[in-house]
Each structure stands twice: as structure tokens, then as C-alpha cells.
Motif scaffolding. Sequence first.
Motif, PDB file in Angstrom:
ATOM      1  N   GLY A   6       0.819  -1.208   0.000  1.00  0.00           N
ATOM      2  CA  GLY A   6       0.000   0.000   0.000  1.00  0.00           C
ATOM      3  C   GLY A   6       0.848   1.251   0.000  1.00  0.00           C
ATOM      4  O   GLY A   6       2.049   1.209  -0.311  1.00  0.00           O
ATOM      5  N   ASP A   7       0.213   2.355   0.351  1.00  0.00           N
ATOM      6  CA  ASP A   7       0.887   3.643   0.397  1.00  0.00           C
ATOM      7  C   ASP A   7       2.080   3.572   1.370  1.00  0.00           C
ATOM      8  O   ASP A   7       1.937   3.060   2.495  1.00  0.00           O
ATOM      9  N   ALA A   8       3.232   4.049   0.908  1.00  0.00           N
ATOM     10  CA  ALA A   8       4.463   3.899   1.702  1.00  0.00           C
ATOM     11  C   ALA A   8       4.338   4.544   3.075  1.00  0.00           C
ATOM     12  O   ALA A   8       4.808   3.984   4.073  1.00  0.00           O
ATOM     13  N   GLN A   9       3.705   5.710   3.144  1.00  0.00           N
ATOM     14  CA  GLN A   9       3.611   6.400   4.436  1.00  0.00           C
ATOM     15  C   GLN A   9       2.715   5.639   5.408  1.00  0.00           C
ATOM     16  O   GLN A   9       2.997   5.570   6.602  1.00  0.00           O
ATOM     17  N   LYS A  10       1.654   5.052   4.854  1.00  0.00           N
ATOM     18  CA  LYS A  10       0.754   4.273   5.725  1.00  0.00           C
ATOM     19  C   LYS A  10       1.467   3.020   6.242  1.00  0.00           C
ATOM     20  O   LYS A  10       1.330   2.646   7.398  1.00  0.00           O
ATOM     21  N   VAL A  11       2.212   2.381   5.349  1.00  0.00           N
ATOM     22  CA  VAL A  11       2.955   1.178   5.755  1.00  0.00           C
ATOM     23  C   VAL A  11       3.953   1.543   6.860  1.00  0.00           C
ATOM     24  O   VAL A  11       4.136   0.805   7.833  1.00  0.00           O
ATOM     25  N   ALA A  12       4.540   2.729   6.717  1.00  0.00           N
ATOM     26  CA  ALA A  12       5.563   3.159   7.676  1.00  0.00           C
ATOM     27  C   ALA A  12       4.948   3.516   9.027  1.00  0.00           C
ATOM     28  O   ALA A  12       5.610   3.427  10.064  1.00  0.00           O
ATOM     29  N   SER A  13       3.668   3.901   9.029  1.00  0.00           N
ATOM     30  CA  SER A  13       3.083   4.451  10.262  1.00  0.00           C
ATOM     31  C   SER A  13       2.734   3.381  11.302  1.00  0.00           C
ATOM     32  O   SER A  13       2.752   3.648  12.490  1.00  0.00           O
TER      33      SER A  13
END
Lengths: 243, 288
Positions: free
Chosen positions: A220-227
Motif C-alpha cells: 500500500g501507500d508507503a507512508q501508511k505502511v511506515a506508520s
Amino acid sequence: MQKNLLETQHVSVQYGGVNALDDVSVVIGEGEIVALMGPNGAGKSTVIKSMFGLAPIASGEVLLHGEPYVPIPHNIVHKSVSYVPQGRRVFTHLSVEENLEIGGYIVKDKSLVKDRIAAAYDLFPDLKAKRDKYSGTLSGGQQQMLAIARGLMTDPKVLLLDEPSLGLAPKIVKEVFELVSKINEERHTAILIVEHNLQSLLPIAHRAYVLDHGKVIIEGDAQKVASGDILERIFMGTYKPTH
Amino acid sequence: MDYIFHLTTLSSIFAILAIGLNLVMGYTGLLSVAHAAFYGIGAYASAILMRSQGMNFFVAMGLGVLLSMGVALLIGLVLSRFDGDYYALASLGFNVIVFGIMLNWEELTRGPLGIPGIGKPKLGDHTIFSNMEYFFFTLFFLIIIYLLARLITRSSFGRTLKGIREDETALQVFGYKTVYFKLAVFVIAAGMAAVAGSLYGSYITYIDPKTFIVMESIMIISMIILGGLANNRGAVIGATFFVLLPELLRFAGFPPDIAAHMRQIVYGVLLILLMMYRPQGLFGEYKL
């Protein structure tokens, strides 16, 4: 709508009966940076190798521009896909310029090759100063830059980078990722990066896949995965799959 | 002085062999143990054509070179699919087969009796006969082969060979069909070996299968390891050293019956020392 340039669809790869990839689908769309992450042995590099015909695909297929494609190492470069392998793998007994010329082998117009070498030197000024030196004499960071510059010699639409930060000092890693981001912005090159250095990769990635034991766990979206905390759990080995 | 010209002629012939093998082994990184086979094919082809067909040396040599390159093309198609130890073993097998053919196809090769009375080259009405003349004649071929090897190794083709040696897979992802390059260099080296074979047969005027055994291939390998892999000048120096060393040992005072064995021991010790202390050889850029 964003076009899919290169993808694996339900790909499984086996080495001697052991599953290195199990039903893995990864998509690289036009102009995006895709991060492929996971702990050691997760199968990250095998995804790239399967796209290049360097890993034996047991089932599933590789699609190029949405069409099934049987990858053969010396063929896929003609389809505007370039590969920068893990560990740089520059030709140490050839000069910087000769390495770049090798990268441009399929470009038949020699003046275009010269133009692209000049463009590579603009992007990586350190290389210009050492153009006649054996690439084996370059530092690790310079070799990585040479490997990326060599991969850009065909002006690819898709660039596959395998562990570009491996063995590099943090300052150099930052420089390398800044350059990757610049290449994506200026040339609209789609880039798939296999990496374990999440701190450097996630800020520049658009989408991300996380692999563990040969399976895609999250995408998925990289920022969401990172969060979330799932990345930490995967890398610490405490993640338990629900299926 | 005749003796000196004899040694320098032999050195030149072996230098041609070493330069050819250096293209395959030094520049491309393929450990071929088949070089003596192509040396033998060139020698036998030109000797047989000169004796039975009365052919001119140059025509016979040309045909010998073509035959050797043709055989290399066929064998190379198989060998190019291998690398590393498998390549070495498969090429060794080929050398053994060629030796077997030379030894057993008696109607053609006279088997273990060998072929005596091979003619000397003629330039117009003049026969190249003396050792001095033959040295300059061989030197001419050595220079041509050396320049050809230099041209190859400095070209983009030569650069590709080095790329294969360093990382064949990395080269393939840039679109190189490396099999063709490996095949091409193998065929070129076989042609060079055939030139050396024709010169040798005509110079010594006698050949037999024992001259082209696997040990001969190993000796040529030793020459380029000593001189330095991936260096044409090193190949010439390595060959010269290996031809001259036994002669120097003659003066070391060994009794004649053990001198030959002592030479083998000295070769062996030299190679071990080289591997330990200078694996890239005297002038090499690459080590095994």
C-alpha cells in the motif's frame, strides 16, 4: 490512470524444493518509486531476479505493459527495463567510462551513448573526475553511483535497484537516495527498490510492499505502511500471520 | 649462434600459443585445457596437406587454420554453455579425444610413428632453411599475432571479454549474448594455435601425437600464468622463460639422465611459489 509497466502476478519461485517466493504479486506503475522491504531471506531480491529471468519461476507470470512476458536476462533490457544488482557488481578492471559504455551496449547510436555518458557525469560529478580510473579503485559510494549511472545508460522506463545502501556509510546512503529521488522526478523513471534501510527509503517511496518468508504481508501507500508497528514486528521476528 | 636462433624460434612459436590462450583464459577467464589440441590440428593438417597433396606451406597453413577454427566452432558451441571447473574438464576431455584420434587414425596420421619429412616453407624459389631464416620467419608471424591480439584486447570486443571474466551475469543484463563472445574468442585462439602448429611441424620437420598431449596444454597455461594473465607482453615473456629455462638448467650441472626430471620439478616449484607470492604472474592484471 497510471499504467502498470512491470509486474509479477502470483509468482512462486523454488530453489531445490524450498519456496523462495510464494504467490507474490508486485506491480511497478509509471513514474512511481516502489519499496520492497523485509527481513533477510524474505525473498526481496528474488522478486527482482524473477522479473529478469535470473530466478526459476515455478508458477505465475511476469507482465510487461500488461502483457505476459517470458523474462530472459539479455532480452529485458531491450524492453526499457534496467537492473542494478546487489553489491554494485561494477567491472573492476574496466574504467568508469568503459563501465558506462557497457551499460549502453544496446544503444546503437554511438553519439547518443556519448550524450548519455555526459548526462551521467552531470548527475554524478564524482564519476567524471575518475572517468579513466579502474572502477575497482572507486569508493563503495562511488561504485554504487557508477552502478546506477550504468543502469541509466539505456534511459529505461523502469529501474530495478537491489539493496543500493548495502555496505555504505549513512552519509553516502542519504546521497544515494537523494539521487534516486532526483532521477524519478526529473526523468519520470519508475523505480523498484529492494532495501532493508527503511529510514532512508520510505520517505522517498510512493508505495511499499513488505515481504516475509516469501509472501507479501502488507502492501500500500508507503507512508501508511511506515506508520504502523507491523514493520517493527516483522523485522523483530515477532509478527504472526493471521492466515 | 644457430643454437640461439633455434631457441628463439621455439620461443616465438610458444609465444603465439600463449598469446592465443591468453585471450581465452586471461581476458575471458575461461580455463581451457584444450589448446594443445588446436596446436596439433594445425600441425597435422598442414603436414598432411604438404606431404600428401604437395601443397605450398602457406596454403596448407591457411587450411590448417580454417580446420582448427571450424573444429573450435563445433566444440565451442558445447563448451560455451559451461563455465568454471566444468569448462576446464570439458576442454580437457576434448584434448584427450584429439590425442586419441592422432594416435589411432593411423591411415591419416601414421599413429605413434608420427609424420616425418615435413617440408620447409618457400618464399618464391627460396626455401627457408637455416635457423636464422626460420627465426625471422616465425618472428614475422609472432608480430602479426601479437598485433592482432592487441587490437582485439583494446577493442570493445576485448572489453566485453573482460566483462565476461569479471561477471558474466551482470553483462547479460545489459543485453550481451555472452555465449557468442565466448565462442568467438575460442575460435580465434584456435586459429592462432593452428598457426603455431604449422610453424612447429615445418620447423622440426617431424610431428607425433605426444607433442600435443594434455601436458602441453598445461605447460601453455603455466606460461601465461607466469607471464601474467590478461597481458599480451606477459604471454610472450612467459613462453620465452619456459623455453629458455630448461636450457639454462643444462648448465646447472645435472647429469643428463636426471636433468629432464629436474626441469619438471623446477617448473612445479616455480608455479607453487608464483601462486603463493604473485598469483597474477609477472605482468598480469588478473589472478585466478
